[in-house]
Write an enzyme that holds these catalytic residues in place. Structure first.
Site, PDB file in Angstrom:
ATOM      1  N   ASP A 157      -3.733   2.070  -5.224  1.00  0.00           N
ATOM      2  CA  ASP A 157      -2.691   2.310  -4.829  1.00  0.00           C
ATOM      3  C   ASP A 157      -2.139   1.020  -3.616  1.00  0.00           C
ATOM      4  O   ASP A 157      -1.340   0.968  -3.086  1.00  0.00           O
ATOM      5  CB  ASP A 157      -2.155   3.660  -3.777  1.00  0.00           C
ATOM      6  CG  ASP A 157      -2.784   3.350  -2.459  1.00  0.00           C
ATOM      7  OD1 ASP A 157      -3.785   2.725  -2.258  1.00  0.00           O
ATOM      8  OD2 ASP A 157      -2.188   4.013  -1.694  1.00  0.00           O
ATOM      9  N   GLU A 158      -2.825   0.145  -4.080  1.00  0.00           N
ATOM     10  CA  GLU A 158      -2.911  -1.268  -3.264  1.00  0.00           C
ATOM     11  C   GLU A 158      -3.039  -2.383  -3.985  1.00  0.00           C
ATOM     12  O   GLU A 158      -3.900  -2.399  -4.761  1.00  0.00           O
ATOM     13  CB  GLU A 158      -4.079  -0.911  -2.245  1.00  0.00           C
ATOM     14  CG  GLU A 158      -4.425  -1.932  -1.157  1.00  0.00           C
ATOM     15  CD  GLU A 158      -5.411  -1.948  -0.356  1.00  0.00           C
ATOM     16  OE1 GLU A 158      -6.343  -1.121  -0.593  1.00  0.00           O
ATOM     17  OE2 GLU A 158      -5.907  -2.994   0.232  1.00  0.00           O
ATOM     18  N   ASP A 195       0.936  -1.056  -0.070  1.00  0.00           N
ATOM     19  CA  ASP A 195       0.037  -0.095  -0.150  1.00  0.00           C
ATOM     20  C   ASP A 195       0.822   1.365  -0.065  1.00  0.00           C
ATOM     21  O   ASP A 195       1.744   1.277   0.989  1.00  0.00           O
ATOM     22  CB  ASP A 195      -0.827   0.041   1.190  1.00  0.00           C
ATOM     23  CG  ASP A 195      -1.922   1.045   1.298  1.00  0.00           C
ATOM     24  OD1 ASP A 195      -3.287   0.721   1.428  1.00  0.00           O
ATOM     25  OD2 ASP A 195      -1.873   2.068   0.882  1.00  0.00           O
ATOM     26  N   MET A 196       0.657   2.008  -1.012  1.00  0.00           N
ATOM     27  CA  MET A 196       1.343   3.330  -1.226  1.00  0.00           C
ATOM     28  C   MET A 196       1.258   4.206   0.130  1.00  0.00           C
ATOM     29  O   MET A 196       0.093   4.265   0.561  1.00  0.00           O
ATOM     30  CB  MET A 196       1.265   4.098  -2.311  1.00  0.00           C
ATOM     31  CG  MET A 196       1.305   3.197  -3.758  1.00  0.00           C
ATOM     32  SD  MET A 196       3.011   2.610  -3.670  1.00  0.00           S
ATOM     33  CE  MET A 196       3.973   4.139  -3.915  1.00  0.00           C
TER      34      MET A 196
HETATM   35  P1  TTP Z   1      -5.302   4.889   1.121  1.00  0.00           P
HETATM   36  O1  TTP Z   1      -4.144   3.801   0.773  1.00  0.00           O
HETATM   37  O2  TTP Z   1      -6.429   4.578   1.967  1.00  0.00           O
HETATM   38  O3  TTP Z   1      -4.561   6.218   1.811  1.00  0.00           O
HETATM   39  P2  TTP Z   1      -3.099   6.920   1.711  1.00  0.00           P
HETATM   40  O4  TTP Z   1      -2.532   5.969   0.484  1.00  0.00           O
HETATM   41  O5  TTP Z   1      -3.447   8.270   0.922  1.00  0.00           O
HETATM   42  O6  TTP Z   1      -2.345   7.039   2.936  1.00  0.00           O
HETATM   43  P3  TTP Z   1      -2.001   5.824   3.790  1.00  0.00           P
HETATM   44  O7  TTP Z   1      -0.448   5.901   3.889  1.00  0.00           O
HETATM   45  O8  TTP Z   1      -2.716   5.624   4.863  1.00  0.00           O
HETATM   46  O9  TTP Z   1      -2.273   4.400   2.786  1.00  0.00           O
HETATM   47  O10 TTP Z   1      -5.947   5.464  -0.217  1.00  0.00           O
HETATM   48  C1  TTP Z   1      -5.063   5.519  -1.326  1.00  0.00           C
HETATM   49  C2  TTP Z   1      -5.755   6.737  -2.197  1.00  0.00           C
HETATM   50  O11 TTP Z   1      -6.859   6.835  -2.449  1.00  0.00           O
HETATM   51  C3  TTP Z   1      -5.325   8.040  -1.336  1.00  0.00           C
HETATM   52  O12 TTP Z   1      -4.322   8.682  -1.533  1.00  0.00           O
HETATM   53  C4  TTP Z   1      -6.749   8.984  -1.934  1.00  0.00           C
HETATM   54  C5  TTP Z   1      -7.751   8.080  -2.229  1.00  0.00           C
HETATM   55  N1  TTP Z   1      -8.573   8.072  -1.349  1.00  0.00           N
HETATM   56  C6  TTP Z   1      -9.813   8.887  -1.407  1.00  0.00           C
HETATM   57  O13 TTP Z   1      -9.555   9.722  -2.550  1.00  0.00           O
HETATM   58  N2  TTP Z   1     -10.666   8.940  -0.354  1.00  0.00           N
HETATM   59  C7  TTP Z   1     -10.737   8.393   0.675  1.00  0.00           C
HETATM   60  O14 TTP Z   1     -11.456   8.341   1.449  1.00  0.00           O
HETATM   61  C8  TTP Z   1      -9.582   7.162   0.620  1.00  0.00           C
HETATM   62  C9  TTP Z   1      -9.461   6.220   2.004  1.00  0.00           C
HETATM   63  C10 TTP Z   1      -8.742   7.319   0.000  1.00  0.00           C
HETATM   64 MG    MG Z   2      -2.317   3.839   0.692  1.00  0.00          MG
END
Ligand code: TTP
Ligand code: MG
Length: 348
Positions: free
Chosen positions: A103-104, A9-10
């Protein structure tokens, strides 16, 4: 049991891409969000998280919490391109890559060029950082549930491996909200009867899980015992492609809901492109506050694959709904696929 499953996960993905492209934003509280004041935060950099800002928070609230935050609109096209570069690196490591979101993803390295999960994880981390310039977090274990749990362990920029021998002790101190499959309502219900940690839940009889969670009960029972038989499914095997999310704040505001649909459409376009398919059935799914599930589908007489086409159909389905209750989960999926190459051949 060998640890061949990776969950990647990014870190702060959209915000990190903004910081990558604009060095002036590095080390600063960057908040990526909807264009209007009425929008919500997509994500924010870890610098902004210190102020209590998080995904799905209304922008006005984020401004109150972090007045010096740098607010930038999302650039989904750019995030999709970066995501492609990252998944290309994953695909060099193993053919068994399941993209879960932009991103996952899960990787099963048993058919890949590495024998050891940790070695594969280090390779991926270094290569993504060197070639793309971003950090990510990786969990390594022998099934999907534990790998996903592990990727969240040392975020950001973390690596964590969970071995069979660590179970069940490693899970016992975790709050039950960490168990994938337990939503906030189930967690609240369990908290109400004094169950806060995995250890409390672990000691309950099997029937309790079924009474509490219905058909998912056995999955939860198994997961906290380290059992999860779900396979890493490559795109090729999927009959539908979808994206959904549980909202942080329930809402009946269709504009807000449409913002989610827009973002999902970009992600779905990207997955369809990688899968080389177009589809003609679009399904809008939502769950209301009182847990009623609704699905509305539309089958077109032509195939689509582009984000604005997918968004338009999903938005139309949403417009047709009379939302009497607040919505707590929303999603889109597309199915009835046809391969894109075939279309090109038939055009000749
Ligand atoms: P996530 O992997 O949930 O969050 P993240 O990568 O920003 O942070 P983390 O380090 O905790 O993993 O989500 C990936 C992308 O998806 C995030 O950068 C933006 C988008 N996203 C939204 O647009 N709305 C949301 O509610 C969530 C959870 C994510
Ligand atoms: Mg992420």
């Amino acid at each position: 049991m060998e640890n061949k499953i990776l969950h990647i996960d990014m870190d702060a993905f959209f915000a990190s891409v903004e910081q990558l492209d604009n060095p002036a934003l590095r080390g600063k509280p960057v908040i990526v969000g909807g264009a209007s004041e009425r929008g919500v935060v997509s994500t924010c950099s870890y610098e902004a998280r210190k102020f209590g800002v998080h995904s799905a928070m209304p922008i006005f609230m984020a401004k109150e919490k972090c007045p010096n935050g740098i607010f930038v609109p999302g650039r989904y096209g750019r995030y999709t391109k970066v995501s492609q570069e990252i998944f290309k690196i994953f695909n060099e490591v193993t053919p068994l890559v399941e993209q879960v979101s932009i991103d996952e993803g899960f990787l099963d390295i048993s058919q890949g060029k590495f024998n050891d999960g940790m070695e594969a994880a280090r390779y991926i981390k270094n290569k993504v950082f060197r070639e793309v310039g971003l950090t990510l977090s990786i969990g390594i274990s022998y099934n999907k549930f534990l790998a996903k749990l592990a990727s969240d362990w040392n975020k950001p920029n973390g690596i964590k491996e969970i071995n069979k021998e660590m179970l069940p002790d490693i899970l016992f101190p975790l709050p039950i909200s960490k168990i994938h499959g337990l939503g906030k309502v189930s967690v609240a219900k369990l908290n109400n009867i004094g169950i806060y940690y995995v250890k409390d839940l672990y000691n309950m009889p099997k029937d309790f899980y079924i009474d509490c969670f219905g058909k998912n009960g056995i999955d939860i029972y198994n997961r906290i015992r380290g059992i999860d038989n779900r396979k890493v499914e490559t795109l090729h095997e999927r009959k539908s492609v979808g994206k959904e999310t549980t909202l942080k704040f329930d809402t009946r505001n269709k504009e807000e809901l449409a913002e989610y649909l827009k973002e999902f459409s970009f992600e779905i376009e990207e997955i369809l492109r990688r899968k080389n398919v177009v589809g003609k059935t679009i399904t809008l799914k939502f769950k209301t506050k009182n847990f009623e599930n609704h699905t509305r589908s539309k089958t077109l007489n032509y195939y689509i694959g582009n984000n604005s086409e997918i968004f338009n159909v999903a938005k139309e389905l949403l417009e047709d709904e009379e939302l009497n209750e607040e919505v707590r989960l929303i999603g889109i999926s597309i199915s009835s696929f046809k391969e894109t190459e075939m279309e090109q051949i038939s055009l000749i």
